[in-house]
Design an enzyme around this catalytic site. Structure first.
Site, PDB file in Angstrom:
ATOM      1  N   CYS A   2       0.821  -1.196   0.000  1.00 59.12           N
ATOM      2  CA  CYS A   2       0.000   0.000   0.000  1.00 59.12           C
ATOM      3  C   CYS A   2       0.863   1.257   0.000  1.00 59.12           C
ATOM      4  CB  CYS A   2      -0.841   0.037   1.269  1.00 59.12           C
ATOM      5  SG  CYS A   2      -1.596  -1.544   1.647  1.00 59.12           S
ATOM      6  N   ARG A  28       1.454   1.965  -5.986  1.00 60.03           N
ATOM      7  CA  ARG A  28       1.712   1.011  -4.898  1.00 60.03           C
ATOM      8  C   ARG A  28       0.497   0.137  -4.586  1.00 60.03           C
ATOM      9  NH1 ARG A  28       6.269   2.320  -2.017  1.00 60.03           N
ATOM     10  NH2 ARG A  28       5.540   1.030  -0.308  1.00 60.03           N
ATOM     11  N   TRP A  75      -3.360  -2.145  -1.425  1.00 64.30           N
ATOM     12  CA  TRP A  75      -3.083  -3.349  -2.225  1.00 64.30           C
ATOM     13  C   TRP A  75      -3.323  -4.478  -1.246  1.00 64.30           C
ATOM     14  CZ3 TRP A  75      -2.146  -4.138  -7.241  1.00 64.30           C
ATOM     15  CH2 TRP A  75      -1.528  -5.319  -7.665  1.00 64.30           C
ATOM     16  N   ASN A 101       1.237   0.273   5.919  1.00 60.58           N
ATOM     17  CA  ASN A 101       1.765  -0.507   4.792  1.00 60.58           C
ATOM     18  C   ASN A 101       2.675  -1.573   5.382  1.00 60.58           C
ATOM     19  OD1 ASN A 101       2.958  -1.460   2.420  1.00 60.58           O
ATOM     20  ND2 ASN A 101       4.537   0.119   2.497  1.00 60.58           N
ATOM     21  N   GLY A 102       2.390  -2.829   5.064  1.00 66.42           N
ATOM     22  CA  GLY A 102       3.216  -3.918   5.598  1.00 66.42           C
ATOM     23  C   GLY A 102       2.334  -5.094   5.981  1.00 66.42           C
ATOM     24  N   GLU A 479      13.643 -18.675 -18.394  1.00 71.93           N
ATOM     25  CA  GLU A 479      13.229 -17.352 -17.932  1.00 71.93           C
ATOM     26  C   GLU A 479      14.199 -16.268 -18.419  1.00 71.93           C
ATOM     27  OE1 GLU A 479      10.687 -16.077 -17.001  1.00 71.93           O
ATOM     28  OE2 GLU A 479      11.191 -14.247 -15.940  1.00 71.93           O
ATOM     29  N   LYS A 483      13.167 -13.084 -20.861  1.00 70.37           N
ATOM     30  CA  LYS A 483      13.456 -11.675 -20.538  1.00 70.37           C
ATOM     31  C   LYS A 483      14.195 -11.003 -21.697  1.00 70.37           C
ATOM     32  CE  LYS A 483      11.257 -11.283 -18.028  1.00 70.37           C
ATOM     33  NZ  LYS A 483      10.455 -12.270 -17.376  1.00 70.37           N
ATOM     34  N   GLU A 486      12.001 -10.611 -24.948  1.00 69.15           N
ATOM     35  CA  GLU A 486      10.833  -9.727 -24.924  1.00 69.15           C
ATOM     36  C   GLU A 486      11.208  -8.257 -24.781  1.00 69.15           C
ATOM     37  OE1 GLU A 486       7.871 -10.013 -21.745  1.00 69.15           O
ATOM     38  OE2 GLU A 486       9.394 -10.706 -20.351  1.00 69.15           O
ATOM     39  N   HIS A 502      20.602 -32.649 -29.575  1.00 71.77           N
ATOM     40  CA  HIS A 502      19.604 -33.331 -30.412  1.00 71.77           C
ATOM     41  C   HIS A 502      19.080 -32.415 -31.515  1.00 71.77           C
ATOM     42  CE1 HIS A 502      19.598 -36.842 -27.844  1.00 71.77           C
ATOM     43  NE2 HIS A 502      19.574 -36.023 -26.799  1.00 71.77           N
ATOM     44  N   LYS A 602       0.910  -5.772 -20.043  1.00 65.48           N
ATOM     45  CA  LYS A 602       1.240  -6.340 -18.741  1.00 65.48           C
ATOM     46  C   LYS A 602       0.293  -7.481 -18.392  1.00 65.48           C
ATOM     47  CE  LYS A 602       3.442  -6.696 -14.902  1.00 65.48           C
ATOM     48  NZ  LYS A 602       4.705  -7.437 -15.008  1.00 65.48           N
TER      49      LYS A 602
HETATM   50  O1  M6R Z   1      -0.125 -12.150 -14.763  1.00 65.88           O
HETATM   51  P1  M6R Z   1       0.461 -13.484 -15.174  1.00 65.88           P
HETATM   52  O2  M6R Z   1       1.530 -13.971 -14.245  1.00 65.88           O
HETATM   53  O3  M6R Z   1      -0.594 -14.523 -15.391  1.00 65.88           O
HETATM   54  O4  M6R Z   1       1.141 -13.189 -16.579  1.00 65.88           O
HETATM   55  C1  M6R Z   1       1.703 -14.229 -17.323  1.00 65.88           C
HETATM   56  C2  M6R Z   1       2.477 -13.713 -18.520  1.00 65.88           C
HETATM   57  O5  M6R Z   1       1.659 -12.946 -19.353  1.00 65.88           O
HETATM   58  C3  M6R Z   1       3.705 -12.876 -18.104  1.00 65.88           C
HETATM   59  O6  M6R Z   1       4.557 -13.597 -17.263  1.00 65.88           O
HETATM   60  C4  M6R Z   1       4.490 -12.443 -19.350  1.00 65.88           C
HETATM   61  O7  M6R Z   1       5.030 -13.547 -19.983  1.00 65.88           O
HETATM   62  C5  M6R Z   1       5.571 -11.430 -18.998  1.00 65.88           C
HETATM   63  N1  M6R Z   1       5.678 -10.475 -20.052  1.00 65.88           N
HETATM   64  C6  M6R Z   1       6.917 -12.067 -18.786  1.00 65.88           C
HETATM   65  O8  M6R Z   1       7.912 -11.130 -18.534  1.00 65.88           O
END
Ligand code: M6R
Length: 607
Positions: A2, A28, A75, A101-102, A479, A483, A486, A502, A602
């Protein structure tokens, strides 16, 4: 998580100033909002569920008299978003208002004690216990400052709080432990807030409050004392020269970098989850005929790592599944004995929710792990737990991955304990290590960032990258690759290292960069052979290794060292950090905006 804000003006109404400050803190949290002021000896409150603009449209947040007041943007962590759970929280007599907040870890014990003493609680929040304890202390004749000090001494967990009372209507008392709190000082006002941007347009003179300190604000300014012994602390204000845009990112050039650096804090928060939620989830997992870990993107990579952790610790076989494939792949096979653990930062990802819907239609048990209490996932899951990482604004999920892994590791540890599959000694060692992870990540960020920036400069013009890992580290490799591609638009390929021979190895030619994730675990010997295979074909080897791993250092062109002594199952949390930083600096080196990569959103709410 929060945002809190408070102000004492020499004259005029505080409410419009609080409202504007809350808008600056909205990043936040934004599921509910509230304000309280003191006017003619009374506490006045406006609060409701919804975003700030929605609550303002319904209640006019500017329309509260009084020159002293508090505000909060929420939040949710304990208790869903609702009018009663919105802050500020009062006591039985409406003499005290608190914003927080916490997370108060021992709030249930405190609440039970207070209820036995006759206190009546309105909300389901952990925060409300603070208001009732302060009420008790005031009844005993304490000053407001002493009442708050005595109250916070009873709290376990983290807090930044601000308290007002009509008993001492000219003061705000605030205190801090592990949640941020800053004071703003102007000629005609004094402010307290979760962070500097909240008051930056009003003053650039700030005082940073440290852990274990209590601050009294009044017309004369601010007084800081240690909570433990009440000793006065002399602290000069700092002049902040951030632009408003920089301030929102707390001085970082991008949200992504800020969020990478928030990971130690978020990881600490994950260690404060309520036991009963973890226990409930563990019970469902223990009884399950089969368990599916379902998610997309980064959350899927956390599921993949978790499948190794559940197997290694609790001897539970799980199926990590990409959500958009779940219905086709397993839809008809699931039944009342199946458990689907859906993992989603936003709790709104359409593909994940579709899998959840399919599971519910077939009477399977749906569990959730999410960052957003009040999201669709929390409404449809039989039980859920919060990943506690505060709003993540950068499109690239960073703190999401490490926080989810910390929670999933805790679930696996609990299940292991329940099933008696791992010795008590091993469980205790793992629990101890888990507690140390936030500090390890903090040190890693301090030590390695400069070197990773240089690596990004060296490799920025490479056309394509490989990311390889074995065992649990194959999830970190995936992962790291997600990163990089993307946000830096660098084509990248990730495989479990054993699979590269393979087929994928045919791409290798001299100078092709291959990033290996290689903690010193059971896969160490074999991954060394995989490195040799790549090296023999002229690849440039970048290795993320354990400190002092001379064998791999000798083979690598570049390496990043991670502290020693990490158990294999917890290794993805620190080992992914250099990969996040590499992606970030590659993006900036290549002139890309890491916060808003093209074609992405997002929260992906379409199938
Ligand atoms: O909100 P979610 O964790 O369900 O989102 C899943 C993916 O859309 C999200 O992780 C996406 O791949 C990101 N851009 C990765 O950095």
């Amino acid at each position: 998580m929060c945002g809190i804000f408070g102000c004492i003006l020499k004259s005029g109404n505080a409410a419009p100033i609080i409202h504007k400050a809350l808008k600056r803190l909205e990043y936040r949290g934004y599921d509910s909002v509230g304000e309280a002021t003191i006017y003619e000896g009374k506490l006045l409150v406006k609060k409701d569920k919804g975003k700030i603009d929605e609550v303002h449209a319904a209640h006019n947040l500017d329309d509260l008299p009084g020159r002293i007041g508090l505000g909060h943007t929420r939040w949710a962590t304990h208790g869903g978003p609702s009018e009663t759970n919105a802050h500020p929280h009062g006591d039985c007599e409406t003499q005290v208002m608190v914003v927080h907040n916490g997370i108060i870890e021992n709030f249930l014990e405190l609440k039970n004690e207070l209820e036995e003493m006759g206190h009546v609680f309105k909300s389901k929040t952990d925060t409300e216990v603070i208001s009732h304890i302060v009420e008790e202390e005031l009844k005993e004749g304490c000053s407001l400052a002493d009442a708050v000090r005595n109250a916070v001494e009873k709290l376990d967990g983290s807090y930044a709080i601000a308290v007002i009372s009509n008993k001492e209507p000219d003061k705000i008392v605030c205190a801090r432990k592990e949640s941020p709190l800053v004071i703003g000082v102007a000629n005609d006002a004094v402010y307290c807030a979760s962070d500097i941007p909240a008051f930056l347009p009003l003053t650039n003179t700030a005082v940073i409050v440290e852990d274990g300190e209590l601050v009294v604000l009044d017309d004369k300014g601010y007084e800081v004392r240690k909570i433990s012994d009440r000793i006065l602390v002399s602290r000069e204000p700092t002049i902040i020269d951030w632009s408003p845009e920089m301030a929102e990112k707390q001085g970082y050039p991008h949200y992504m970098l800020k969020e990478i650096h928030e990971q130690p804090l978020c990881l600490r928060n994950t260690l404060r989850l309520q036991e009963q939620y973890l226990d409930l989830m563990t019970t469902f997992l223990d009884r399950a005929g089969e368990v599916f870990l379902v998610a997309c993107g980064t959350s899927y990579h956390a599921c993949l790592a978790a499948s190794y952790i559940f197997s290694k610790l609790a001897m539970l076989a799980t199926h990590p599944i990409i959500a958009s494939e779940f219905v086709e792949q397993h839809g008809r096979a699931i039944n009342i004995d199946s458990v689907l653990l859906a993992v989603s930062q936003s709790g709104e990802t359409a593909d994940t929710l579709e899998a959840v819907q399919c599971a519910r239609e077939r009477a399977a048990t749906v569990l959730g792990l999410t960052n957003v209490i009040g999201s669709t996932l929390t409404r449809v899951a039989r039980a859920y737990v919060c990943q506690q990482s505060r709003p993540e604004i950068g499109v690239a999920a960073t703190k999401t991955f490490t926080s989810q892994l910390s929670v999933l590791s805790q679930l696996a540890l609990r299940l292991a304990k329940k099933r008696g599959k791992v010795s008590h000694v091993e469980i205790e060692q793992l629990e101890e290590k888990l507690q140390q992870i936030p500090d390890i990540v903090e040190r890693l960020l301090e030590a390695q960032e400069g070197q990773i920036k240089k690596l990004a400069r060296k490799y920025r013009d490479k056309k394509c990258f490989f990311f390889l890992g074995r065992g649990i580290s194959s999830s970190s490799a995936l992962e790291g690759r997600l990163k990089l591609l993307e946000i830096a638009y660098a084509p990248a390929i990730a495989f479990p290292a054993g699979e590269s021979k393979h087929g994928p190895i045919s791409l290798i030619e001299p100078g092709f960069p291959v990033i290996f994730v290689c903690p010193r675990d059971g896969t160490h010997k074999t991954i060394r052979s995989n490195i040799m295979e790549m090296k023999a074909r002229g690849a440039s080897i970048i290795a993320v290794i354990e400190e002092g791993d001379e064998a791999i250092k000798g083979m690598a062109d570049d390496y990043v060292e991670i502290p020693k002594g990490l158990p294999e199952v917890l290794s993805p949390i620190p080992y992914v950090i250099p990969l996040q930083l590499f992606a970030y600096y590659m993006a900036t080196e290549r002139g890309c905006d890491p916060d808003q990569p093209r074609n992405l959103a997002k929260s992906v709410t379409v199938k």
